[in-house]
Design an enzyme around this catalytic site. Structure first.
Site, PDB file in Angstrom:
ATOM      1  N   CYS A  62       0.829  -1.194   0.000  1.00 35.78           N
ATOM      2  CA  CYS A  62       0.000   0.000   0.000  1.00 35.78           C
ATOM      3  C   CYS A  62       0.872   1.256   0.000  1.00 35.78           C
ATOM      4  CB  CYS A  62      -0.877  -0.049   1.258  1.00 35.78           C
ATOM      5  SG  CYS A  62      -2.108   1.223   1.375  1.00 35.78           S
ATOM      6  N   HIS A  63       0.541   2.197  -0.885  1.00 37.33           N
ATOM      7  CA  HIS A  63       1.310   3.445  -0.951  1.00 37.33           C
ATOM      8  C   HIS A  63       1.010   4.351   0.235  1.00 37.33           C
ATOM      9  CE1 HIS A  63       1.186   2.095  -5.154  1.00 37.33           C
ATOM     10  NE2 HIS A  63       2.356   2.688  -5.263  1.00 37.33           N
ATOM     11  N   ASP A  74     -11.911  -5.755  21.845  1.00 40.04           N
ATOM     12  CA  ASP A  74     -10.942  -5.732  22.950  1.00 40.04           C
ATOM     13  C   ASP A  74     -11.562  -5.195  24.236  1.00 40.04           C
ATOM     14  OD1 ASP A  74      -8.333  -5.808  24.228  1.00 40.04           O
ATOM     15  OD2 ASP A  74      -8.281  -3.635  23.991  1.00 40.04           O
TER      16      ASP A  74
END
EC number: 4.6.1.17
Lengths: 173, 173, 173, 173, 173, 173
Positions: free
Chosen positions: A76-77, A130
């Site tokens: 991913c850029h 979480d």
């Protein structure tokens, strides 16, 4: 058949060269969800009235994850995000409680922000898990998917949400 | 009703004090999936024969994300992971192609590794999406969920997978 | 005169060897503050009643920064934190509004957690500044200081807060 | 009364959309300080003559922290910094030794660099504390504040430093 | 033939399970070097006398990189380092100037610290390159290699440095 | 004699101001290598035929490290990389096995990408070492160097590879 763009001449992965792509406004909207039990639903919504709420933490996590996307997704850029907005809705039916997560990401750059929206949605959902897992570990995250993207020469994408029957999408409002 | 453990006296989130918890062996298994179209299915599996394959990159992403979990999930305790193993299976039926992702995480520490397994599974799936999105942006990630955990005084968790009817789980093998 | 412990034989900085230090319970409490104008004070406290509050975001930032401490402070040893708790109080007098930030960090390890507490307090204050700076850039952060630490062979530290006259400390409660 | 810009329609925090802001030169100058005792003052200044000096490490920490700002401050936009310069001065009076820290940050972008300057100043001060805390834990960090900013449509900011009487500012030179 | 330990049953990479390995003292020493031209040599050594020296920055970079090792090397286990020490020497002959870098890393843990020492040595050398590249981009980094390791059940490693003829090693002192 | 650009008026390191540099296409090619023994050579190449191969993991590590460069190298400017491509070749002679690593980085920005290419090459080599070190710790990494760079007002750089006699360079193909 369109070709995979992530492989080089040796058949190996590379970060595709986007030097020639023009810098335009890009947006992407992704959704995820967390299916929780009644106890968690009640606790989240009741805490939301008080100062410390699960969703506030999850939302911060999502926004920070959007900024980390190119550090998490190998090919991913990196992109300087210009805006991220995360909102929540509940969709409850017959003792099933679905927290719907909607992430909208915007930038001006030479590649799209689909991955940033999807990564933010995932991190938001994971954070909800979480913070509630002490109550019940049976929560189910997602499905997670792209709703729409705009910008870039390959054209826009708009998912036909009516095809998502059975997934926890909820109405846009 | 068990209480949320992530809030302090001001009703705000905190990182729960686990100083008194004993250090024991902890394991967690999480699953996710990516629903892809036929073209992507064929390209992934054909590339897998060659050197550059989507799954190899996705798997590295998943393992690295497991190590970043406490940096992504705000209230998650940092943990020195001892082992991470990610495997893939395909479950195809009637023009639906599901890449199944299974992550097993292990450590010796004073808190569980559920979040590490779930985060790794999510990052693995997101990376598959990233590498195939030039072909089709309609892929659907997840659902993502915990299959089992062991270790710690709160007892083990084992999901009854027969209740997951309709989710893309696949058989353990 | 005690010696600096961060320099090696070449007179250069090093990460001090703590292999021989025993692993014991360590705590540290640090404080910081943000002096804001009346408008910001009112907006923060009013938003705190609604779901989106500045302090909720600042607190998440502080906890995440505590976990990043050894990545920010060059010679600081990495430590697996066991607990972080951040609380807020207001101390207002004569049109001066001081948001007091108190961070308590705990772990079991071979070095202290002073830096984690101070870093968390700083990040919390910086985040408050960031979220309110559209209203007024004149806010003043800190002073930031250690209140007490326990654990380790070098003895505990307890600041005589009566000597902090003029600093924005506030009473413990 | 100007409005908070960090909240979305649900009253939750978001990363504000700056897509429409123009890219201009932006500068910011922030200051912090560390109040140390005589022993630390002498050690820092004497080591500064030799190769290993506290300030060299602290300065590197500050510059690296400037680059991490959007990773530490949740709603802060990522920015490609173009220049960071940190300098030190001492202001000593009557057995009080103040290390003054001045950070100047510059970029060309669509949002300001106040947070980068303030974060760098904080990290620089925290690193000084870390490297000297074996001598004395009573050091006091800050106050930390913005001196000036330029660039952007909301106008420049210039603090009237004469109002900072009693704070450890020191003269610009 | 010993087997690769980084592959799972599907022939894919995994983070090897080290739960059963005992926690012992581990040390590793690695070396690297940077070959520079006369101008750079003179500038580095002259600046070293003044406060701002290339080696001070490079050394901080090396120590911070040691702590990032498991974030850079995909299958590397996270480890809480207990000590890192980096020293420099020059080995000059016939207009060739070699900056020798020696990194010693120590911890108490269940796996070795070879990767931490090698990564720190590499980052130190890369930083020297970065700070001097405006003068000459022809610098050559390395070779980079392990000199010795101790601790762990697989026995110690000690390189016969006499076999490194032609590499820029220099004498231990 | 050109001057060091990384020092400020106090003789300390700074991140050089590049605000005035124009944004142009920048490329850099760097090389590194890993000298391995016959057993490792055979294992790497045989595994390459199967799905799990060392080079696939090393390559992902290199690309991710390229994106982390400004986080590892203190005075390095952050840059949004547009493309990274890593390829491998073997150069074997008389029981010496050299894995040659070639990294090409491209961006459009106001500073060069030499450090990104060199950092990626180093991380790739380090990962090969990590994955093979259970077989033999005697591997030698590098030398690592820049082959060419283009873009920017200071002119291009092209190394005369015939001067690299004795280094493990290999032919471009």
């Amino acid at each position: 058949m369109s070709s995979f763009t992530h492989f080089n001449d040796q058949g190996r992965a590379k970060m595709v060269d986007i030097t020639d792509k023009t810098s335009t406004i890009r947006t992407a909207i992704a959704k995820s969800s967390v299916q929780v039990n009644k106890e968690i639903y009640e606790k989240i919504t009741q805490n939301a009235i008080k100062k410390g709420d699960v969703l506030a933490v999850a939302q911060v996590a999502g926004i920070m994850a959007a900024k980390k996307t190119s550090d998490i997704i190998p090919m991913c850029h990196p992109l300087a995000l210009k805006g991220v907005d995360i909102s929540f809705n509940w969709k409850n039916e017959e003792e099933e409680y679905h927290l719907l997560i909607r992430v909208e990401v915007k930038t001006k750059g030479s590649t799209g922000v689909e991955m940033e929206a999807l990564t933010a949605a995932s991190a938001t959902a994971l954070t909800v898990y979480d913070m509630c897992k002490a109550v019940d570990k049976g929560m189910i995250i997602g499905p997670t998917f792209l709703i729409e993207k705009t910008g870039g020469k390959n054209g826009d994408f708009k998912r036909d949400e009516s095809l998502l029957d059975g997934l926890n999408v909820g109405d846009e409002s």
